[in-house]
Design an enzyme around this catalytic site. Structure first.
Site, PDB file in Angstrom:
ATOM      1  CG  PHE A 121      -5.328   3.138  -9.385  1.00 21.08           C
ATOM      2  CD1 PHE A 121      -6.512   3.861  -9.317  1.00 21.08           C
ATOM      3  CD2 PHE A 121      -4.217   3.637  -8.725  1.00 21.08           C
ATOM      4  CE1 PHE A 121      -6.590   5.043  -8.602  1.00 21.08           C
ATOM      5  CE2 PHE A 121      -4.270   4.816  -8.013  1.00 21.08           C
ATOM      6  CZ  PHE A 121      -5.476   5.527  -7.943  1.00 21.08           C
ATOM      7  CD  GLN A 242       4.971   5.337  -6.409  1.00 24.45           C
ATOM      8  OE1 GLN A 242       3.992   5.714  -5.788  1.00 24.45           O
ATOM      9  NE2 GLN A 242       5.097   4.099  -6.864  1.00 24.45           N
ATOM     10  CG  HIS A 244       1.724  10.453  -8.013  1.00 23.74           C
ATOM     11  ND1 HIS A 244       1.047  10.872  -9.138  1.00 23.74           N
ATOM     12  CD2 HIS A 244       0.882   9.606  -7.374  1.00 23.74           C
ATOM     13  CE1 HIS A 244      -0.160  10.312  -9.158  1.00 23.74           C
ATOM     14  NE2 HIS A 244      -0.269   9.533  -8.094  1.00 23.74           N
ATOM     15  CG  LEU A 254      -1.235  13.076  -5.637  1.00 23.29           C
ATOM     16  CD1 LEU A 254      -0.120  12.651  -6.577  1.00 23.29           C
ATOM     17  CD2 LEU A 254      -1.396  12.050  -4.526  1.00 23.29           C
ATOM     18  CD  GLU A 257      -1.575   5.318 -10.685  1.00 26.76           C
ATOM     19  OE1 GLU A 257      -1.755   4.125 -10.926  1.00 26.76           O
ATOM     20  OE2 GLU A 257      -0.572   5.762 -10.092  1.00 26.76           O
ATOM     21  NE  ARG A 288       0.816   5.927  -8.160  1.00 29.35           N
ATOM     22  CZ  ARG A 288       0.301   6.104  -6.953  1.00 29.35           C
ATOM     23  NH1 ARG A 288       1.095   6.172  -5.903  1.00 29.35           N
ATOM     24  NH2 ARG A 288      -1.005   6.195  -6.796  1.00 29.35           N
ATOM     25  CG  HIS A 355       3.165  10.050  -4.014  1.00 28.90           C
ATOM     26  ND1 HIS A 355       2.290  10.928  -3.411  1.00 28.90           N
ATOM     27  CD2 HIS A 355       2.511   8.865  -4.119  1.00 28.90           C
ATOM     28  CE1 HIS A 355       1.139  10.297  -3.164  1.00 28.90           C
ATOM     29  NE2 HIS A 355       1.259   9.045  -3.562  1.00 28.90           N
ATOM     30  NE  ARG A 400       2.632   3.522  -2.522  1.00 28.04           N
ATOM     31  CZ  ARG A 400       1.600   4.175  -3.072  1.00 28.04           C
ATOM     32  NH1 ARG A 400       0.537   3.512  -3.509  1.00 28.04           N
ATOM     33  NH2 ARG A 400       1.644   5.495  -3.201  1.00 28.04           N
TER      34      ARG A 400
END
Length: 596
Positions: A121, A242, A244, A254, A257, A288, A355, A400
């Site tokens: 990730f 954030q 995304h 969405l 990821e 991100r 996001h 994050r």
């Protein structure tokens, strides 16, 4: 006024039935406490259900890993705005809460040897940033869905009491400033109730609906933030939102990821894998905020795709249909339903989309809400806890890492539950409700019900979203932010003029929406005012005026801005408190330039 309202007593009142609320309620119900969980929707429809990619934990099932690497990545990912004691606590607890969830019945994907499957990730590395690591514990691309159902089943078994289709309206505080309950609206009848508790835990999720293009559900209206702000509690670090990288173009849906974790590639109009230029080591698996800015830059420089050159393509065709249907089945469905694309055969158009909020209600690692008081930056508000996306502990800082949201829910939901159990063992009696317990709530409702003309709630809500989208996007400028502050102040005035045409009580969604707008405006003002005041670029807060200079690498100004923002609704004013750079048991990670 309070005596006219029906009142019920509980040991604990939890507002929100998502991952964090249900993880806390499970801990409490298993300990024998009388728990009430309020939710605007049925618990398994809470927004945690939308989380796809995985839960971050250094299990080391598929590659070398330990919690020190996870700690390093989270501190670096936060752009050094995260509190290192809280980050250490989360990363050390991560394997424990994942194995605990597995024992609850969570259907994780498996490796051939039976261990939990883990995928790479963004921003997660081994050996302190030298190479990507497989740390995301996944159930295909429906991890949040599986987790929410697992927690709900365990809560049913533990006899947790759910109040479904109830909306909490205001915190009830006594003369000492202690929280002793909430007022709540039962949607089915339109009746207002007082729910008294020795403790109240806010687990209401984020406020992503303050933006026009958002991956958030329509229920994510920042209700916990509004309740806290109206009670005089500051909101922390709300300038950090954030984006995304992979929201479906023109759909606000969405794509996890996990796509890039499984090997998907971002390509520009030339077919180039452009992330190799920006992040030579991590490429498409950089954090991100970084990937979103790179995508936005490609589009701004004319290398976007499509007839309007306004999106990037996410290419998964090389993964093969079998891998996609095994590891990313929901993404396949999303491609078909929202972009008319077969992702096994063609790339899918994506753009950065709002996001997640990194900020929220300030708490400590036990979930206790903390405020500056008498010279102490973190004085405890007795009786009030907050966990999940509505809280700011602060483990995410300015950005994050993917998978740390579900981890945050589990770690701090469990920690808050444990702390509340101890509190209840020492406090056997409820504190008395004040005589004016419901006055604020009844006044708000009376104003709406007494209105004959004024603003339509959704018109005001749409103007909040348009203003946020235009003035607090992926890239910001000081002038843009300053203008946004002025515009949002004008919208805030209009919120006071919202009128209700339908005065009926039973399932009056217009009344619910009007009450939600009063929460949206608190989150929106906190965001735009905090952002305009922060004169630097850090993490998700990227201001073009503050670029990369020798004195301020990456536009960050640690000498002045290594501090948390605190926004107060009363007076629309700001305060600050220091970032905790001291972990609990290991050496501090000193600030440095983020490279990938």
């Amino acid at each position: 006024m309070t005596t006219k309202l029906p009142t019920r007593k509980f040991d604990v009142v939890i507002v929100g039935a998502g991952g964090s609320g249900m993880r806390a309620s499970l801990q409490l119900a298993r300990a024998g406490l009388n728990v009430a969980v309020l939710s605007k929707v049925f618990p398994t429809r809470s927004h945690t259900v939308a989380a796809q990619g995985g839960i971050g934990a250094s299990l080391g099932n598929m590659s070398e890993d330990n919690w020190h690497y996870h700690f390093f990545d989270t501190v670096k990912g936060s752009d050094w705005l995260g509190d290192q004691d809280a980050i250490e606590f989360m990363c050390r607890e991560a394997p424990k809460v994942v194995y605990e969830l597995e024992h609850f019945g969570m259907p994780f994907d498996r490796n051939p040897d039976g261990t939990i499957y883990q995928r790479p990730f963004g921003g997660h590395t081994a050996n302190y940033g030298e190479k990507p690591v497989q740390r995301a514990c996944a159930a295909a691309d429906r991890t949040g869905h599986a987790m929410l159902h697992t927690l709900y089943q365990q809560n049913v078994k533990a006899r947790t009491q759910f109040f479904v289709e109830w909306m909490a309206l205001d915190l009830i505080c006594d003369a000492d400033g202690d929280v002793v309950g909430v007022t709540a609206l039962e949607m089915e009848t339109g009746d207002v109730h007082v729910l008294q508790g020795k403790t109240v835990l806010l687990a209401t999720g984020g406020a992503g609906r303050i933006f026009a293009a958002s991956t958030n559900a329509f229920i994510n209206t920042g209700d916990g933030l509004g309740m806290a702000a109206r009670a005089g509690i500051p909101l922390e670090d709300m300038e950090f939102w954030q984006f995304h990288p992979t929201g479906v173009h023109n759909a606000g849906v969405l794509l996890t990821e996990g796509c890039r974790g499984e090997g998907a590639i971002l390509r520009n109009s030339n077919g180039e894998r452009f992330m190799e230029r920006y992040a030579p080591t991590l490429k498409d698996l950089a954090p991100r905020d970084f990937v979103s800015r790179c995508m936005d830059q490609e589009i701004k420089e004319g290398r976007g795709c499509g007839p309007n050159k306004d999106y990037i393509q996410l290419d998964m065709t090389h993964l093969g249909g079998e891998t996609i249907m095994k590891r990313l089945p929901s993404v396949f469905e999303i491609g078909h339903n929202f972009a008319n694309v077969d992702i096994t055969k063609e790339p899918i158009p994506v753009v950065p989309t709002i996001h997640y909020q990194m900020g929220g209600i300030p708490t400590n690692v036990h979930g206790q809400v903390v405020v500056p008081n008498n010279g102490k930056p973190n004085d405890i508000v007795n009786g009030l806890y907050a966990v999940g996306e509505c809280a700011c502990v602060s483990v995410h800082g300015a950005n994050r890492l993917g998978t740390n949201s579900l981890l945050d829910l589990l770690v701090f939901g469990r920690a808050a539950g444990n702390h509340i159990v101890e509190f209840n063992q020492k406090n056997k009696l409820h504190k008395s409700l004040p005589a004016d317990a419901a006055d604020r709530t009844l006044a708000r409702l009376a104003r709406l019900d007494g209105s004959s003309s004024g603003e339509y709630a959704q018109d005001v809500a749409n103007d909040i979203r348009t203003t946020m989208q235009q003035h607090a996007g992926v890239f910001r400028t000081q002038a843009m932010l300053d203008e946004g502050v002025t515009k949002m102040a004008a919208v805030a005035e209009r919120v006071r003029s919202i009128a209700l045409k339908d005065k009926s009580k039973v399932f009056n969604t217009a009344r619910i929406e009007a009450l939600e707008v009063e929460n949206l405006i608190e989150a929106a003002q906190a965001t735009i005012v905090s952002a305009a005041a922060r004169k630097e670029s850090r993490g998700a807060h990227t201001v073009n005026d503050y670029g990369d200079t020798p004195e301020h690498p990456n536009g960050r100004n640690d000498a002045v801005w290594m501090k948390h923002t605190l926004w107060y609704s009363d007076g629309n004013r700001l305060d600050y408190k220091p970032v905790n750079l001291k972990p609990m048991s290991v050496e501090s990670i000193p600030p440095k330039v983020r490279t990938f």
